[in-house]
Design a protein around this motif. Structure first.
Motif, mmCIF file in Angstrom:
data_model
loop_
_atom_site.group_PDB
_atom_site.id
_atom_site.type_symbol
_atom_site.label_atom_id
_atom_site.label_comp_id
_atom_site.label_asym_id
_atom_site.label_seq_id
_atom_site.Cartn_x
_atom_site.Cartn_y
_atom_site.Cartn_z
ATOM 1 N N PRO A 95 0.839 -1.218 0.000
ATOM 2 C CA PRO A 95 0.000 0.000 0.000
ATOM 3 C C PRO A 95 0.862 1.253 0.000
ATOM 4 C CG PRO A 95 0.050 -0.986 2.178
ATOM 5 C CD PRO A 95 0.737 -1.969 1.266
ATOM 6 N N GLY A 96 0.286 2.304 -0.525
ATOM 7 C CA GLY A 96 1.007 3.578 -0.520
ATOM 8 C C GLY A 96 1.999 3.726 -1.649
ATOM 9 N N THR A 97 1.878 2.909 -2.687
ATOM 10 C CA THR A 97 2.781 3.048 -3.830
ATOM 11 C C THR A 97 2.612 4.428 -4.453
ATOM 12 O OG1 THR A 97 2.561 0.672 -4.273
ATOM 13 C CG2 THR A 97 3.434 2.059 -6.048
ATOM 14 N N PRO A 98 3.707 5.136 -4.737
ATOM 15 C CA PRO A 98 3.592 6.479 -5.343
ATOM 16 C C PRO A 98 2.853 6.432 -6.671
ATOM 17 C CG PRO A 98 5.813 6.099 -4.520
ATOM 18 C CD PRO A 98 5.102 4.787 -4.436
ATOM 19 N N LYS A 99 2.177 7.511 -6.968
ATOM 20 C CA LYS A 99 1.428 7.602 -8.209
ATOM 21 C C LYS A 99 2.350 7.399 -9.404
ATOM 22 C CE LYS A 99 -2.598 8.645 -6.374
ATOM 23 N NZ LYS A 99 -3.749 7.732 -6.449
ATOM 24 N N GLY A 100 1.884 6.603 -10.396
ATOM 25 C CA GLY A 100 2.630 6.409 -11.639
ATOM 26 C C GLY A 100 3.637 5.288 -11.613
ATOM 27 N N VAL A 101 3.903 4.700 -10.429
ATOM 28 C CA VAL A 101 4.873 3.606 -10.355
ATOM 29 C C VAL A 101 4.222 2.312 -10.867
ATOM 30 C CG1 VAL A 101 6.238 2.178 -8.794
ATOM 31 C CG2 VAL A 101 6.170 4.647 -8.497
ATOM 32 N N THR A 102 4.929 1.610 -11.716
ATOM 33 C CA THR A 102 4.417 0.352 -12.262
ATOM 34 C C THR A 102 4.454 -0.731 -11.192
ATOM 35 O OG1 THR A 102 5.264 0.971 -14.429
ATOM 36 C CG2 THR A 102 4.712 -1.346 -14.091
ATOM 37 N N VAL A 103 3.351 -1.490 -11.086
ATOM 38 C CA VAL A 103 3.250 -2.535 -10.066
ATOM 39 C C VAL A 103 2.873 -3.859 -10.699
ATOM 40 C CG1 VAL A 103 2.590 -0.877 -8.282
ATOM 41 C CG2 VAL A 103 0.799 -2.025 -9.600
ATOM 42 N N ASP A 104 3.076 -4.945 -9.922
ATOM 43 C CA ASP A 104 2.649 -6.271 -10.380
ATOM 44 C C ASP A 104 1.246 -6.551 -9.867
ATOM 45 O OD1 ASP A 104 2.962 -6.801 -7.690
ATOM 46 O OD2 ASP A 104 4.845 -7.895 -7.926
ATOM 47 N N GLU A 105 0.804 -7.823 -10.004
ATOM 48 C CA GLU A 105 -0.565 -8.158 -9.607
ATOM 49 C C GLU A 105 -0.800 -8.060 -8.105
ATOM 50 O OE1 GLU A 105 1.577 -10.091 -11.032
ATOM 51 O OE2 GLU A 105 1.936 -11.883 -9.806
ATOM 52 N N LYS A 106 0.267 -7.972 -7.296
ATOM 53 C CA LYS A 106 0.134 -7.813 -5.850
ATOM 54 C C LYS A 106 0.206 -6.343 -5.421
ATOM 55 C CE LYS A 106 2.111 -12.345 -4.779
ATOM 56 N NZ LYS A 106 3.203 -13.061 -4.056
ATOM 57 N N GLY A 107 0.335 -5.461 -6.391
ATOM 58 C CA GLY A 107 0.381 -4.042 -6.075
ATOM 59 C C GLY A 107 1.760 -3.551 -5.670
#
Length: 462
Positions: free
Chosen positions: A332-344
């Motif tokens: 949780p709390g990933t910065p906006k625009g950062v690419t993530v996987d299926e677990k976020g």
């Protein structure tokens, strides 16, 4: 010593002022006062008087002009003492006459502090037959504690300054201290009005009581009327249904109807105003089958897993906007625009490219590594990739900053020109010698610090 005792008296009386409490007794305006007192009298050290702390007895007669202001004439008899002179030891009695103005603080309280200022005469009466009169000023403090309307305990401390001592004493003033305790009797004056009556014993005086016949033991408000906590028009002691919602019509026992027709009376309905036809529980609240806090008739995502946080529509939240619901998001709390996987969680790739001393050219041994970086960027497209340049500690700070920027720019150009990576995705930023990853005290450490890092995926620092 005298001054220490005087200031100690000041401290005691100041504490009395701060802790004074209210009482029916007070310092009455227009009253005459009679005050018998006894205490001690301290002579100045250079007055050549043996046993300088002498017993004294006093009597004061005063008048209270107002509750605060008063005047008082006081006579003090000072017990016999001996004074050393050139002719021998003279034994004498002392007589102190004072006229003072008094200002009383908090005159309506039982404990009444005051200050006094005035003047008078000290008459030392040697047995050899002549009088030694000293004229002077007096000031000090005092406190009265009223034990009844007309009797008060009294403590006083005065500083008496004599101005006309004889020349052969070698000085022009003497400082003496007088301290006494006694009683004050008030005669006449304007007595405080009698306490208001409270006929029904509800704690509100008759002159303010709007409900003078309240039954004993019933809680009342400031106007003396029985409390009606829920404001339904039925006092609490008669209300069979307390906590009725405001504005709901009730019967003579204070119980209301079922206003929203959901089968739960208003006094028990935790959710008044439920729409017609909506299924409710025993508390009168709409059902929430999936327990997400949004009632079924409003829930647009009715099968949300237990414990998953939802929005006002009952749908799972995605607080960081990365496309993965919060209850599934492991990061949780990933910065906006950062690419993530299926677990976020952010997808990351970091490549380090080292440089020769004082060089900014990309070494051929890193061409294959840069191809791997380009393949990763194509597979996981991100908004921006940071190309960070660094140096070792040798050289000036400004020069190292410029060298690190050139190194970062050369790697950026290589990725763009060789692999067709979009130029707006690559941000070159030089950090000089500020972020070493190894010691700069050895050749091997300095070699590691001469580097460029291709970092994907991250938020570019400003």
């Amino acid at each position: 010593m005298k001054h220490k005792m005087f200031f100690s008296a000041l401290i005691v009386l100041t504490v009395s002022l701060l802790t004074a409490g209210s009482a029916l007794a007070e310092n009455r305006a227009g009253a005459f006062t009679l005050s018998p007192m006894a205490g001690g009298y301290l002579f100045e050290g250079d007055q050549n008087i043996e046993h300088k702390n002498r017993l004294n007895f006093g009597l004061g007669l005063g008048y209270n002009i107002t509750e605060n202001w008063g005047v008082e004439a006081v006579f003090n008899y000072i017990d016999s003492a001996k004074q050393k002179t050139a002719a021998g030891n003279n034994e004498f009695d002392g007589f102190l006459y004072r006229l003072e103005a008094l200002y009383h603080f908090l005159p309506e309280n039982a404990l009444v502090p005051y200050i006094a200022v005035g003047g008078g005469t000290l008459d030392l009466n040697p047995e050899m037959g002549h009088h030694d009169d000293t004229y002077g000023a007096s000031y000090g403090v005092g406190v009265k504690y009223f034990v009844s309307e007309s009797v008060a305990l009294r403590l006083d401390a005065r500083h008496f300054i004599g101005f006309d001592q004889s020349v052969d004493e070698g000085h022009s003033t003497n400082n003496n201290l007088l301290y006494t305790g006694g009683l004050t009797f008030l005669i006449g004056g304007h007595k405080a009005p009698p306490a208001p009556r409270d006929s029904d014993g509800d704690g509100v005086t008759d002159d303010l009581d709007r409900c003078p016949s309240t039954p004993k033991g019933i809680a009342v408000d400031a106007s003396g009327c029985p409390i009606d906590s829920d404001g339904d028009g039925v006092p609490d002691y008669l209300d069979k249904c307390p906590d009725t919602p405001k504005g709901v019509a009730v019967n003579s026992m204070g119980c209301e109807q079922d206003s929203d027709g959901d089968g739960v009376v208003d006094s028990k309905d935790k959710c008044p105003g439920t729409p017609k036809g909506v299924a409710v529980d025993a508390s009168g609240c709409p059902l929430d089958s999936d327990g997400d806090g949004v009632a079924d008739h409003l829930d647009k995502c009715p099968n949300t897993p237990k414990g998953a946080p939802v929005d006002i529509n009952g749908c799972p939240l995605d607080s960081d906007g990365d496309g993965v619901y919060d209850y599934l998001d492991k990061c949780p709390g990933t910065p906006k625009g950062v690419t993530v996987d299926e677990k976020g969680c952010p997808i990351s790739f970091t490549l380090q490219v080292e440089f020769d001393f004082n060089k900014a050219d990309v070494r051929p041994i890193y061409h294959n590594n840069l191809k791997e970086a380009a393949d990763f960027i194509r597979k996981y497209p991100a908004q921006q990739i940071l190309v960070a340049g660094h140096t070792d500690s040798r050289g000036a700070d400004k020069y190292n900053q410029e060298l690190s920027q050139r190194r970062a720019e050369n790697v950026r150009k290589y990725l763009i020109g060789k692999f067709g990576i979009s130029a707006d995705k690559l941000v070159a930023k030089g950090y000089g010698e500020t972020q070493p990853i190894a010691t700069n005290d050895t050749d091997a450490g300095r070699q590691k610090n001469r580097r460029v890092e291709v970092i994907c995926c991250t938020v570019i620092p400003k």
